[in-house]
Scaffold this motif. Structure first.
Motif, PDB file in Angstrom:
ATOM      1  N   VAL A  18      -2.312 -19.015   5.184  1.00 17.48           N
ATOM      2  CA  VAL A  18      -1.087 -19.008   5.981  1.00 17.48           C
ATOM      3  C   VAL A  18      -0.721 -20.417   6.447  1.00 17.48           C
ATOM      4  O   VAL A  18       0.358 -20.930   6.172  1.00 17.48           O
ATOM      5  CB  VAL A  18      -1.268 -18.128   7.250  1.00 17.48           C
ATOM      6  N   TRP A  26       4.641 -21.564   9.801  1.00 14.02           N
ATOM      7  CA  TRP A  26       4.714 -20.246   9.138  1.00 14.02           C
ATOM      8  C   TRP A  26       5.664 -19.311   9.892  1.00 14.02           C
ATOM      9  O   TRP A  26       6.153 -18.336   9.313  1.00 14.02           O
ATOM     10  CB  TRP A  26       3.332 -19.611   8.986  1.00 14.02           C
ATOM     11  N   ARG A  27       5.952 -19.629  11.170  1.00 16.57           N
ATOM     12  CA  ARG A  27       6.818 -18.750  11.971  1.00 16.57           C
ATOM     13  C   ARG A  27       8.293 -18.927  11.642  1.00 16.57           C
ATOM     14  O   ARG A  27       9.124 -18.126  12.073  1.00 16.57           O
ATOM     15  CB  ARG A  27       6.584 -19.045  13.462  1.00 16.57           C
ATOM     16  N   ARG A  28       8.632 -20.014  10.917  1.00 17.49           N
ATOM     17  CA  ARG A  28      10.040 -20.227  10.573  1.00 17.49           C
ATOM     18  C   ARG A  28      10.559 -19.069   9.711  1.00 17.49           C
ATOM     19  O   ARG A  28       9.828 -18.547   8.872  1.00 17.49           O
ATOM     20  CB  ARG A  28      10.203 -21.536   9.785  1.00 17.49           C
ATOM     21  N   ALA A  31       9.987 -19.613   6.008  1.00 13.73           N
ATOM     22  CA  ALA A  31       8.628 -19.916   5.542  1.00 13.73           C
ATOM     23  C   ALA A  31       8.017 -18.689   4.883  1.00 13.73           C
ATOM     24  O   ALA A  31       7.941 -17.629   5.507  1.00 13.73           O
ATOM     25  CB  ALA A  31       7.766 -20.358   6.719  1.00 13.73           C
ATOM     26  N   SER A  34       3.393 -17.033   4.885  1.00 15.87           N
ATOM     27  CA  SER A  34       2.746 -15.871   5.495  1.00 15.87           C
ATOM     28  C   SER A  34       2.484 -14.777   4.458  1.00 15.87           C
ATOM     29  O   SER A  34       1.691 -13.886   4.694  1.00 15.87           O
ATOM     30  CB  SER A  34       3.610 -15.321   6.627  1.00 15.87           C
ATOM     31  N   GLU A  35       3.136 -14.876   3.308  1.00 19.13           N
ATOM     32  CA  GLU A  35       2.945 -13.888   2.227  1.00 19.13           C
ATOM     33  C   GLU A  35       1.997 -14.408   1.158  1.00 19.13           C
ATOM     34  O   GLU A  35       2.115 -14.052  -0.018  1.00 19.13           O
ATOM     35  CB  GLU A  35       4.303 -13.526   1.611  1.00 19.13           C
ATOM     36  N   PHE A  36       1.018 -15.220   1.572  1.00 22.78           N
ATOM     37  CA  PHE A  36       0.154 -15.885   0.589  1.00 22.78           C
ATOM     38  C   PHE A  36      -0.682 -14.895  -0.229  1.00 22.78           C
ATOM     39  O   PHE A  36      -1.171 -15.249  -1.296  1.00 22.78           O
ATOM     40  CB  PHE A  36      -0.771 -16.885   1.290  1.00 22.78           C
ATOM     41  N   GLU A  79      -3.321 -18.402  14.790  1.00 27.55           N
ATOM     42  CA  GLU A  79      -2.526 -19.399  14.077  1.00 27.55           C
ATOM     43  C   GLU A  79      -2.492 -19.170  12.570  1.00 27.55           C
ATOM     44  O   GLU A  79      -1.764 -19.857  11.861  1.00 27.55           O
ATOM     45  CB  GLU A  79      -3.102 -20.802  14.327  1.00 27.55           C
TER      46      GLU A  79
ATOM     47  N   LYS B 186       1.343 -10.738  11.562  1.00 27.57           N
ATOM     48  CA  LYS B 186       2.463 -11.583  11.095  1.00 27.57           C
ATOM     49  C   LYS B 186       3.578 -11.639  12.129  1.00 27.57           C
ATOM     50  O   LYS B 186       4.759 -11.547  11.779  1.00 27.57           O
ATOM     51  CB  LYS B 186       3.018 -11.066   9.754  1.00 27.57           C
ATOM     52  N   ARG B 188       5.913 -13.419  14.102  1.00 22.77           N
ATOM     53  CA  ARG B 188       6.499 -14.758  14.151  1.00 22.77           C
ATOM     54  C   ARG B 188       7.001 -15.099  15.544  1.00 22.77           C
ATOM     55  O   ARG B 188       6.997 -16.264  15.942  1.00 22.77           O
ATOM     56  CB  ARG B 188       7.667 -14.865  13.152  1.00 22.77           C
ATOM     57  N   TYR B 193      -0.541 -14.523  13.944  1.00 21.74           N
ATOM     58  CA  TYR B 193      -0.649 -14.023  12.569  1.00 21.74           C
ATOM     59  C   TYR B 193      -1.624 -12.846  12.517  1.00 21.74           C
ATOM     60  O   TYR B 193      -1.280 -11.787  12.028  1.00 21.74           O
ATOM     61  CB  TYR B 193      -1.094 -15.124  11.605  1.00 21.74           C
TER      62      TYR B 193
END
Lengths: 462, 462
Positions: A18, A26-28, A31, A34-36, A79, B186, B188, B193
């Motif tokens: 992430v 990653w919160r944007r 972005a 988060s789907e890694f 995080e 997740k 945001r 996360y």
């Protein structure tokens, strides 16, 4: 502008996780890191990078929590700070099957995989990718990583590099010495797939490993993958000077980079290699706008997502209970080596007051040398400063995936191309051929001594 | 023909190598297994199998030379007999990225990979494939495999299965117990996360491993992959009865299979599982013709390529210098356990003279129960005999790749479909959902006890 310029190499510097380097982003809304877990994110990214003629996509990795103290790892979980994270070798194979030219590099720690098994996994990946694999040799780990592999305490730097020397030697023996050129015959008429007289056991016996061989995989296009290293300790630099073909650096300025590069090249020469046998990749991030003002405004917008706690936790600036320090804590009050090194750097920029750990984070996201903000032309100018300091390539560090790479591909690379600094087409051949112009490690590399070294060794036959 | 029939499962039983089971066939002009280093061979095969609605493609593996004595491995090299061979995990990821429904199973030996690293590699593959991974847990290796991993001598059966118990328990703890359902948020808005209160260290301490955790990968679609096992020793059968969801058997006849299946199901019941928690896959090969006569003629044509030496070497019927015995050697004169077991079998078919090792090879390629020769209808009849003996699925063992699978797909499966014995469409969901109708291991499986087992364990927090 009449200088003859060498093309730089460009490497997407990512991790199968992430939050890799720029924490909080990653919160944007745009972005997708988060789907890694979704392989399609990475397949699409690899295709984008290949279309833009990036030299490689590189996946960093860890063997455990980046930092933790006793049982506390809240900050890392919240995080997404390199946890959860997935294995890069397994991911790269999927990317290999959807690309043709881009290099595929990964970190693997000597701690995590037995060298006989690891050498075969990389040979397999080098076969699948038709010779596009790079390996970043890592020896250091956080304490938790060590405890995941049954070691109570990390061995010290020197001991770890001795371990690493044995580890790479086992892999060199398997990759370079176990199968001679021409061993594979595929002779259907006489029923001889491989010629046994050209396949050798390695009979390695060392302090940590005993490995008989032969290597189970036949020679892959590169045999030994392109070797990366990033060690910054004294033992680490020596190890790189001896073994690495490409060195990752994270210098705070071109001047510091120039010093580091000169020193490692000198060490390499002392070890019988050519200083030019090594290429240096500097990590940089970019924020681009059509005007300077637009770029600065965009930078401020990224600032909104910066997680100060994330950066502090990544640097392991946590107290002995694993809690992040208050951001106004003076750097000088914190007892870690990492931070003491940082103090020296921050003091160059903050001269009117006592620097705090918040200043340290600010610098990690606003050092004008490493987080470059501007128009494409301004960014290209800054990149030229790095090239003049001696770097051969850039690790492009993202804020968001895929946006940061899309922008680099669409806006920065075209300008670099007009200046002769970026390739427009791939060179043909393997990753090593593309970067170094040769298929195999050169004769000065320590792995070369194992070529042919085991011939006759296993011929005690009737 | 009014019986209500259950659909059988079909598994392509292959290996990332030249010569897996039917030795010598790689020399046929239509055999592509000699090109096993080329990922496209396997991608095309996986697509072919998926179009035919095979349940899975399974890759066997080794950790060293299948057999060797001292420094002698000529026969293995010449025959391509499981050397050279490549890693199956790495290959399967490439196949995952080119398929959607087919199960992806592999052998991994407890010897070759540390359970913390292995568990993460399989979680990664389960994420990439969207829940299609199966693991064949292997504990036995040839002596050379053992020496590749620093062990001088193989530990005995019982000790190896104790080792295996610890190994699988470490992986179960990581897969089932380290991350609770719902740990990944997740979020945001709040910058969370994962919820750290739902992620746990496992603090495993055992005879061979000490693993702190947490698992670095978040839960994959299946968490624990579908578990296969193939052990035939007493400890092996017990281990399978306890841990396996699917058991590979290689019975010489339906009668023998019925006995083996009943015994393992009984052991499973004694261990608190339902006998139906286990599914049994029998390995079979096929030669098909439009008429019986054509099939027999084709069989004779395959005979031309049979390598007697290859089969003998695979069974490790070599003298103490690694040389294959003369094919007229009476079986009774050879001192290995493998061969003594075989003698009993061969004696059922050869009653008029002393069976030789050549007879043994003949039986491996001509046992009418396991190498079925005939028209599609005749083959389907034979398959029904196996189903009546209690098998749930078939491991389709090829003569050539891809021809044997093309023929099975184009000629045998359509007949099996008209009899209700083969699926026409995939069931939706993960590999386990497709085979067992449930996403996760059921509550009777020993791994289930680790769900929630570490909650609170790591909450020694302020």
């Amino acid at each position: 502008m009449n200088k003859i310029r060498k093309k730089l190499h460009f490497n997407a510097f990512v991790m199968n996780t992430v939050s890799h380097i720029h924490h909080g982003q990653w919160r944007r809304p745009d972005a997708k890191q988060s789907e890694f877990n979704d392989v399609n994110l990475w397949i699409e990214l690899a295709k984008l990078l290949e279309a833009a003629k990036f030299d490689a996509i590189f996946f960093a990795d860890v063997t455990g929590l980046y930092g933790d103290a006793d049982s506390e790892f809240d900050i890392y979980a919240k995080e997404g700070l390199q946890i959860p994270s997935n294995d890069p070798i397994v991911l790269l194979s999927a990317l290999a099957a959807h690309t043709k030219d881009i290099g595929l590099a990964l970190t693997s720690n000597i701690l995590q995989s037995h060298p006989f098994h690891f050498a075969r996994q990389l040979s397999t990946l080098d076969h699948i990718s038709n010779g596009r694999v790079g390996w970043n040799i890592v020896t250091g780990v956080q304490d938790n990583g060590s405890r995941n592999f049954g070691l109570g305490q990390l061995t010290d730097h020197t001991e770890r590099y001795e371990w690493a020397e044995e580890y790479v030697n086992v892999t060199y023996k398997l990759w370079e010495g176990s199968w001679d050129e021409g061993a594979v015959l595929k002779d259907r008429i006489n029923g001889i797939y491989s010629d046994p007289s050209n396949i050798h056991k390695i009979h390695h016996r060392g302090n940590r490993y005993s490995v008989e061989g032969p290597h189970l995989s036949s020679p892959s296009p590169q045999r030994t993958p392109v070797l990366f290293q990033a060690g910054s300790s004294e033992s680490g630099r020596k190890f790189a000077a001896k073994n690495a073909e490409a060195v990752f650096i994270a210098a705070p300025s071109p001047e510091v980079a120039a010093t580091q590069i000169a020193e490692t090249r000198r060490l390499a020469r002392d070890l019988g290699r050519n200083p030019e046998d090594l290429k240096f990749f500097q990590g940089l991030s970019f924020i681009i706008g059509d005007t300077s003002e637009e770029a600065v405004a965009k930078s401020k917008e990224y600032d909104r997502y910066v997680s100060v706690d994330g950066y502090l936790a990544h640097t392991a600036i946590v107290d002995k209970n694993g809690r992040v320090y208050d951001r106004n804590t003076p750097i000088k009050d914190i007892e870690t080596n990492t931070v003491r090194g940082a103090l020296e750097l921050v003091s160059k920029y903050i001269t009117d007051r006592e620097p705090t750990i918040a200043d340290l984070v600010y610098l990690r996201t606003h050092n004008p040398h490493t987080c470059i903000v501007g128009t494409a032309e301004q960014i290209a100018d800054k990149i030229e400063e790095w090239q003049e300091a001696g770097i051969d390539g850039i690790n492009v560090v993202n804020w968001v995936i895929p946006g940061s790479f899309e922008e680099f591909a669409d806006e920065i690379l075209p300008v670099l191309r007009t200046r002769g600094l970026a390739q427009s087409e791939y060179v043909s051949g393997s990753f090593r051929e593309k970067i170094f112009g040769s298929a195999f490690l050169n004769e000065r590399h320590p792995a070369a001594r194992y070529r042919g070294a085991f011939r006759g060794h296993d011929k005690l036959r009737g």
